[in-house]
Design an enzyme around this catalytic site. Structure first.
Site, PDB file in Angstrom:
ATOM      1  CG  ASP A 153      -4.263   3.022   9.699  1.00 14.54           C
ATOM      2  OD1 ASP A 153      -4.093   1.829   8.372  1.00 14.54           O
ATOM      3  OD2 ASP A 153      -3.404   3.795   8.884  1.00 14.54           O
ATOM      4  CG  ASP A 185       0.136   1.728   6.876  1.00 10.97           C
ATOM      5  OD1 ASP A 185       1.784   1.347   6.479  1.00 10.97           O
ATOM      6  OD2 ASP A 185       0.060   3.178   6.086  1.00 10.97           O
ATOM      7  CD  GLU A 214      -1.956   1.576   3.237  1.00  4.72           C
ATOM      8  OE1 GLU A 214      -1.421   0.297   4.113  1.00  4.72           O
ATOM      9  OE2 GLU A 214      -3.206   1.947   3.908  1.00  4.72           O
TER      10      GLU A 214
END
Ligand code: 0RA
Length: 640
Positions: free
Chosen positions: A506, A504, A431
């Site tokens: 998150d 990530d 990403e």
């Protein structure tokens, strides 16, 4: 009153029904043979196994309510209001029914219960397997006014079946077990995952009430659907616009097989992949004879109706055209299910195909004749699908001619590896450009390739194939993989046997992961079946004291390291994203095969992502809120 004392003649008969086969030490030696694995999938399987026993009782009509509780100490309680496991003594084994059920391994047959058991595959291995794999287990049975209790450790009896009290009201069984840390890699239950399965079971068994509660986070849910799978389809379609009012529903029995189908088309969905087949409450993700029967019945009937009523005259309407935008549940219950396939989640009984096909054929034709308006919209939807299919083929031909999907032309952003052998090659799908840059610098270029993805890839559920191929990120992925696509998809030609999604830790990362899972699940499912798809696990923190440093991957590890090191002079660095790590750190923690943790993506994970997809991407606030609430206990792991 059935068994006044535990030794009456009548009660002897109860336990006599229970067939006993072998001991439990084999289960502890090779747990995976019984529950598939000792990772989180195996752990959750324990709960399903105990619940399945209560579901059997419900299917026989004796149980109306099941409560599942995740307790503070990490144990799980499953309580039902069925007849209670027989407490009487088995004449041959000189043991109570409870003890036999809890300590003897049963192959097939289980108890002589008359109804359709949850059995076959990994399901139905018996609650004794759960007992064997539990540090401790307590069973309480309420029967004939008395409460009985027996305790076990690692499958071994620790007490008699004692009478510990009396009660008034409903009989039932309550089992509490603590999964054994010697056996399982993780002991943490995923509330959301258990909740989804309980919801599914409540849909599949209309009228049954199932509750689930997490004593740690305080979360709880209750599921109870009088409409059964009709409500299941409404639920699946809840955030979408239906093509027609109401859910089409049929149910019938034939040769001892119970068949129910619920279906509804969506106005703006192009997916042909939303038919969910179940056999004896098991989601048969690999399909099987009930699914082929459904497809054949649907295609034949709708084609016949089209022919007879002058729809789509010069078009060759296909099964895919009739399935486009369709959400359906196919639920069969049969006496002796055979589960086959890699994951034992494919129904094998050949007689089922014809039964489902003929029931569907008859009933659907009658439905269409009685509902010409619905029939009309279904016909126009199929005709549109056929037209789009032709357009898509043209687009694809064009794309192919330009060579975009061919493996000769690799995408510019791909940093390929030098090793040509797919078996030992890895593709990291990363990403963001900055993380992609670090990964390119940090990698071992002999066998690791990096493909950075920019922004979000498009929503594959809502896009048709031609639109999907317009998307650069999708095209890069397909050409990097070298598998081709759609009707030319050749999973065996993948250029990498490890395809590693690196995002990530998150919520944005979770979004992108969900999108990618959904893409692979819908368009490249075989790569998941082959076990080629993985998730990288970047660390959440680096803990340092003096020269000593350690990466930790979750809050629990962090606590453990902090406890071990004591308090003074410790610094903690939190990694918010992959981009914060330099190439060296990324290699050390996440890419070096010596140190890294890779999580293989299973079909279950991908399915879950597929389901979550709507929750994360949809317009509705309520389900998203629910998702975030369910995950509140992990809130310090995720960065909401
Ligand atoms: C064997 C026979 C009978 C009930 C059960 C087992 C039974 C097992 C479990 C496991 C969890 N909940 C359960 N509820 C019932 C029938 C006993 C009778 O005839 O009364």
């Amino acid at each position: 009153m059935e068994d006044e004392s535990v030794l009456t003649k009548k009660s002897l008969y109860d336990s006599d029904k229970i067939k006993v086969l072998e001991g439990l030490s084999a289960v502890r030696k090779r747990p995976s043979m019984y529950i598939g694995s000792t990772d989180e999938n195996g752990l959750h399987h324990l709960v399903y196994e105990v619940v399945d026993n209560s579901i059997d009782e419900a299917m026989e009509g004796y149980c109306s309510s099941i409560d599942v509780t995740l307790n503070q100490d990490g144990s799980v309680t499953v309580r039902d209001d069925g007849r209670g496991i027989p407490v009487s003594v088995h004449p041959q084994y000189k043991k109570s029914g409870v003890e036999i059920v809890m300590t003897k391994l049963h192959a097939g047959g289980k108890f002589d219960r008359k109804s359709y058991k949850v059995s076959g595959g990994l399901h139905g291995v018996g609650v004794s397997v759960v007992n064997a794999l539990s540090e401790w287990l307590v069973v309480k049975v309420r029967r004939d006014g008395k409460v009985y209790r027996q305790d076990y450790r690692r499958g071994e009896v620790m007490s008699d079946l004692d009478i510990v009290g009396e009660f008034e009201g409903k009989s039932g069984t309550e089992t509490t077990f603590m999964p054994d840390s010697d056996i399982f890699e993780t002991l943490e239950f995923d509330y959301r995952r258990l909740k989804e399965r309980m919801r599914e079971l409540a849909f599949l068994n209309k009228g049954l009430r199932i509750t689930i509660k997490d004593e740690i986070s305080g979360a709880s849910h209750e599921f109870h659907y009088e409409g059964g799978i009709i409500e299941f389809v409404e639920y699946l379609n809840r955030e979408k616009e239906p093509l027609h009012q109401g859910v089409i529903y049929f149910s019938d029995r034939m040769n001892g097989v119970q068949v129910e189908v619920a279906m509804q088309y969506l106005a703006h969905s192009y997916s042909t992949n939303n038919v969910y087949p179940f056999a004896n409450n098991i989601h048969t993700i690999e399909g099987g004879t009930h699914l082929t029967g459904f497809r054949a019945g649907l295609t034949n009937t709708l084609k016949k109706y089209a022919d007879e009523n002058g729809y789509g005259k010069d078009m060759n309407l296909t099964g895919d055209d009739f399935r486009e935008g369709l959400t359906a549940i196919v639920n069969v219950k049969l006496p002796e299910p055979q589960f086959e396939g890699q994951t034992k989640m494919k129904l094998g009984n050949s007689e089922i195909r014809g039964i489902v096909q003929s029931i569907l054929g008859d009933k659907l034709m009658i439905y269409l004749e009685e509902h010409p308006k619905v029939a009309e919209s279904v016909m126009s939807k199929a005709i549109m699908a056929a037209k789009a299919r032709t357009a898509a083929r043209k687009a694809k031909d064009l794309t192919r001619r330009k060579g975009i999907l061919g493996s000769i032309d690799l995408p510019g952003k791909l940093a390929d590896c030098s090793n040509p052998d797919p078996k030992t090659s890895e593709l990291y799908i990363v990403e963001g450009d900055s993380a992609g840059g670090s990964a390119k610098q940090g990698r071992d270029r002999t066998f690791q390739a990096i493909l950075p993805l920019r922004g979000k890839i498009i929503n594959v559920e809502k896009a048709r194939i031609d639109k999907m191929l317009d998307n650069k990120e999708i095209r890069s992925m397909i050409s990097a993989l070298g598998t081709g696509f759609d009707d030319e998809f050749k999973p065996e030609e993948t250029r990498y046997h490890k395809i590693i999604i690196m995002t990530d830790a998150d919520v944005d990362g979770a979004h992108i992961r969900t999108l990618l899972f959904t893409f692979f699940y819908r368009y490249m499912k075989e790569l998941i079946d082959f076990g080629y798809l993985y998730m990288a696990q970047p660390p959440l923190f680096k803990i340092k004291r003096g020269r000593k440093e350690q990466y930790v991957y979750n809050e629990r590890e962090k606590r453990e390291v902090l406890e071990e090191w004591g308090g003074r002079g410790v610094s903690i660095q939190r990694y918010k994203g992959l981009g914060e790590m330099n190439p060296r750190e990324l290699w050390d923690t996440t890419m070096n095969p010596e140190n890294r943790i890779l999580a293989r993506v299973t079909i279950e994970d991908a399915e879950e992502a597929d389901r979550l997809f709507d929750i994360l991407m949809g317009k509705e606030v309520e389900p998203r809120r629910e998702f975030i609430e369910d995950n509140a206990s992990q809130a310090d792991d995720i960065d909401i």
